[in-house]
Design a protein around this motif. Structure first.
Motif, PDB file in Angstrom:
ATOM      1  N   TRP A 246       8.670   5.936  -4.774  1.00 44.29           N
ATOM      2  CA  TRP A 246       7.804   5.177  -3.873  1.00 44.29           C
ATOM      3  C   TRP A 246       6.571   4.733  -4.665  1.00 44.29           C
TER       4      TRP A 246
ATOM      5  N   VAL B 179       2.866   1.810  -4.565  1.00 51.44           N
ATOM      6  CA  VAL B 179       2.033   0.757  -3.983  1.00 51.44           C
ATOM      7  C   VAL B 179       2.010  -0.408  -4.956  1.00 51.44           C
TER       8      VAL B 179
ATOM      9  N   LEU C 150       3.375  -0.848   0.390  1.00 56.46           N
ATOM     10  CA  LEU C 150       4.020   0.428   0.119  1.00 56.46           C
ATOM     11  C   LEU C 150       5.534   0.224   0.131  1.00 56.46           C
TER      12      LEU C 150
ATOM     13  N   VAL D  87      -2.456   7.432  -5.269  1.00 54.10           N
ATOM     14  CA  VAL D  87      -2.252   8.000  -3.937  1.00 54.10           C
ATOM     15  C   VAL D  87      -2.345   9.521  -4.030  1.00 54.10           C
TER      16      VAL D  87
ATOM     17  N   TRP E 216      -4.975   6.537  -0.055  1.00 54.51           N
ATOM     18  CA  TRP E 216      -5.156   5.586  -1.157  1.00 54.51           C
ATOM     19  C   TRP E 216      -6.489   5.915  -1.814  1.00 54.51           C
TER      20      TRP E 216
ATOM     21  N   TRP F 162      -5.263   2.687   5.906  1.00 56.70           N
ATOM     22  CA  TRP F 162      -4.290   1.729   5.421  1.00 56.70           C
ATOM     23  C   TRP F 162      -4.204   0.596   6.433  1.00 56.70           C
TER      24      TRP F 162
END
Length: 267
Positions: A157, A159, A166, A194, A204, A216
């Motif tokens: 995962w 950003v 995301l 993160v 974040w 977010w």
């Protein structure tokens, strides 16, 4: 993000909440009155505010309230940061909109989203003796930037540094070195900037960033060919660009789970 943009987003969230307040009846907390959508009453004497619909709690001795997703309150009345997450976790979004309050983030097609039309997409094959029935097939993350998937090569995962979106990757080839000039990041970008607290906030936290409120954006997505708002799903963005349309401020909370809640592969 400019101050004007932030104030506009906060005003939009307040506008969404205003009709709810009008429909509410005040309740009593000792001698005070309050709206349950805005505050929580403890022991019929102490009011603590809700933040993005998350109830805060009183911390005896400190004279204030705290979010249990952000701090612990010791017997000495001192607030301390939650420890960092050490194992698998799911993510849920919290905000003023009832349509996605406490909605679990789901993975599908490389995107992470919430809402009525957000899908959970996973795959497994019994080839090679894989026990597909051993997975509970929820979207589960690991603190080191990996998705909780058993497929060789791992999925990550991340950003997106240009948009804040995301997302997650397909399974990467072993020893892959894939940069931002392609559709997926290299391994070193996974989980970048993160922080994840144990049973607490998913934050974040880019070094040098002015964003300190741990929020977010949830941004409405319209499927191709559909009218605005028909998709009823929202994608998640870190607040790294100044203008996002159809978006609302939210907080994201991590909840620890057993590793079996993951999948063989996210598709």
């Amino acid at each position: 993000m400019s101050i004007r943009t932030l104030l506009t987003a906060l005003a939009a969230a307040t506008t969404l909440l205003f009709p709810l307040i009008l429909a509410e009846e005040r309740q009593k907390c000792g001698e005070a009155s309050y709206f349950p959508s805005e505050q929580t009453c403890y022991n019929d004497k102490t009011l603590c505010p809700k933040q993005y619909s998350l109830p805060s709690r009183p911390c005896a001795g400190s004279g204030g309230c705290y979010l249990p997703q952000e701090y612990t309150c010791g017997d000495d009345g001192i607030l301390r940061d939650l420890p960092d997450a050490t194992g698998p976790f799911t993510l849920a979004v919290w905000g003023e909109r009832f349509a996605y309050r406490n909605q679990t983030i789901k993975a599908c097609g490389g995107y992470l989203a919430i809402g009525a039309n957000a899908r959970q997409c996973h795959a497994c094959t019994a080839a090679g003796g894989t026990n597909c029935g051993s997975y509970k097939n929820a979207t589960v993350f690991l603190p080191d930037g990996k998705m909780n998937a058993a497929v060789p090569g791992h999925q990550y995962w991340f950003v997106d540094p240009s948009t804040g979106l995301l997302q997650y990757t397909e399974a990467l080839p072993r020893n892959a070195s894939i940069g931002w000039n392609t559709t997926v990041p290299s391994q070193e970008f996974a989980g970048l900037n993160v922080k994840v607290k144990q049973n607490g906030l998913f934050i974040w936290d880019k070094e040098g960033s002015s964003y300190t409120n741990h929020w977010w954006f949830a941004c409405l997505v319209t499927l191709p060919g559909g009218a605005v708002s028909t998709a009823r799903s929202w994608r998640i963005y870190a607040p790294i660009i100044s203008e996002l349309n159809g978006c609302e401020l939210v907080r994201i909370v991590a909840t620890a789970v057993d590793k079996s809640y993951g999948v063989y592969k996210y598709s």
